[in-house]
Write an enzyme that holds these catalytic residues in place. Structure first.
Site, PDB file in Angstrom:
ATOM      1  N   ARG A   1       0.749  -1.330   0.405  1.00  9.40           N
ATOM      2  CA  ARG A   1       0.209   0.521  -0.115  1.00  9.40           C
ATOM      3  C   ARG A   1       0.890   1.316  -0.483  1.00  9.40           C
ATOM      4  NH1 ARG A   1      -4.588   1.038   4.850  1.00  9.40           N
ATOM      5  NH2 ARG A   1      -2.766   1.635   5.512  1.00  9.40           N
TER       6      ARG A   1
ATOM      7  N   GLU B   1     -16.565   6.571   5.594  1.00 10.95           N
ATOM      8  CA  GLU B   1     -15.592   5.873   6.663  1.00 10.95           C
ATOM      9  C   GLU B   1     -15.167   6.854   7.639  1.00 10.95           C
ATOM     10  OE1 GLU B   1     -11.243   5.197   5.763  1.00 10.95           O
ATOM     11  OE2 GLU B   1     -11.284   6.741   4.242  1.00 10.95           O
TER      12      GLU B   1
ATOM     13  N   LYS C   1      -2.592   7.045   1.273  1.00 10.76           N
ATOM     14  CA  LYS C   1      -2.170   6.912   1.688  1.00 10.76           C
ATOM     15  C   LYS C   1      -1.252   8.569   2.466  1.00 10.76           C
ATOM     16  CE  LYS C   1      -1.826   4.991   6.455  1.00 10.76           C
ATOM     17  NZ  LYS C   1      -3.071   5.845   7.338  1.00 10.76           N
TER      18      LYS C   1
END
Ligand code: PXG
Length: 285
Positions: free
Chosen positions: A52, A184, A151
């Site tokens: 990721r 989320e 991220k």
């Protein structure tokens, strides 16, 4: 005891771990990060976190100057240097120092930083009694503007929502996407249980595809629980039998109150408890 930090190619004491004021990570939030956990000396899903991190970096055209194997070793070495077997690791890659201008091409030396520390979970009573959360007015940034799957070091969208939650007396806040669908929470993914079926928003709802989320979905399926990605509205959450959040820091945490609506029986539900137990067993395996 000063902490030991990995910086680029070596371990240094924390007071020597310094980044330039010209680093674009500081000037523009230009960089990427990961948060990982180590349980009994083993980093949980290290490869998934590295994949990721590399995907986030690729998306912003940031070339990480080390191999995945080298960063994996750095993570383990940093935990060992700090004598942590159960700990939290923050992996940060900045764009590096450059000129005062956005142009990433005018930067040099991306900084690869590994910080290991103890983890501060939510207080125990939240796990036993469940969290109260509110919906933030701050929406998740649209994928077309900036993919929430990156991220990045720019977390202001989530921080704005977190502030709203904190001002309402809640440690987490629910975020909707630009269509008003459930996305989320500020640092956790969200699940509901409805008539025995486990539901969570799909990646295209504008979420970070959490590694804990994916692990919990696998555990549910292995336990014979029907688990699906589905578009969810606040109504679906208010009327759910159970609700819980997942994240590296939080693990699995029940939610019992959303915007003043009591969820289910107002106490952590049986599926939440079952998956919490299964998750604890998985991370210690
Ligand atoms: N959504 C967002 C926006 C996140 O930042 C998660 C979901 C859960 O993903 P994982 O892979 O952890 O299951 C995250 C990750 C913090 C903190 O300090 C939060 C995260 C990561 C690192 C630190 O609160 N959240």
């Amino acid at each position: 005891m000063p902490r030991i930090i990995f910086m680029n190619d070596r371990l240094v004491p924390e007071d020597e771990a310094k980044v330039s004021v010209f680093d674009h990570g500081l000037l523009y939030g230009d960089g990427v990060f990961e948060g990982l956990r180590s349980y009994s000396g083993t980093v949980f899903r290290l490869d998934a976190h590295l994949d990721r991190l590399w995907a986030s970096a690729r998306a912003i055209c940031l070339e990480i100057p080390l191999s995945k194997a080298t960063v994996a070793k750095a993570v383990n070495d940093t935990l060992a240097a700090n004598k942590l077997s159960d700990g939290y690791v923050r992996l940060v890659v900045t764009r590096g120092a450059g000129s005062l201008g956005l142009d990433p091409n005018r930067t040099t030396n991306p900084q690869v930083i590994v910080i290991a520390d103890t983890i501060s979970l939510y207080p125990r009573e939240f796990y036993e009694q469940g969290l109260k959360i509110v919906t933030a007015a701050t929406q998740r940034v649209q994928s077309a503007a900036l993919s929430p799957r990156i991220k990045s070091l720019n977390y202001l969208n989530n921080i704005m929502a977190k502030l709203e939650g904190l001002r309402a007396g809640c440690v987490e806040a629910l975020m909707l996407n630009h269509k008003g669908e459930v996305a989320e929470c500020t640092g956790d993914n969200v699940f509901v249980v409805r008539s025995g079926v486990l539901l969570t928003p799909p990646p295209d709802a504008g979420i970070l595809e959490g590694i804990t989320r994916n692990a919990v979905m696998e555990l549910a399926r292995a336990a014979g629980i029907d688990c699906r990605e589905a578009t969810l509205t606040r109504h679906d959450l208010y009327t759910a039998d159970e609700c819980f959040l997942t994240g590296t820091a939080a693990e699995v945490i029940p939610v019992v109150d959303i915007d003043g609506r009591i969820i289910g029986a107002g106490t952590p539900g049986p599926v939440t408890k079952q998956l919490t137990t299964a998750f604890h067993a998985l991370v210690r395996k």
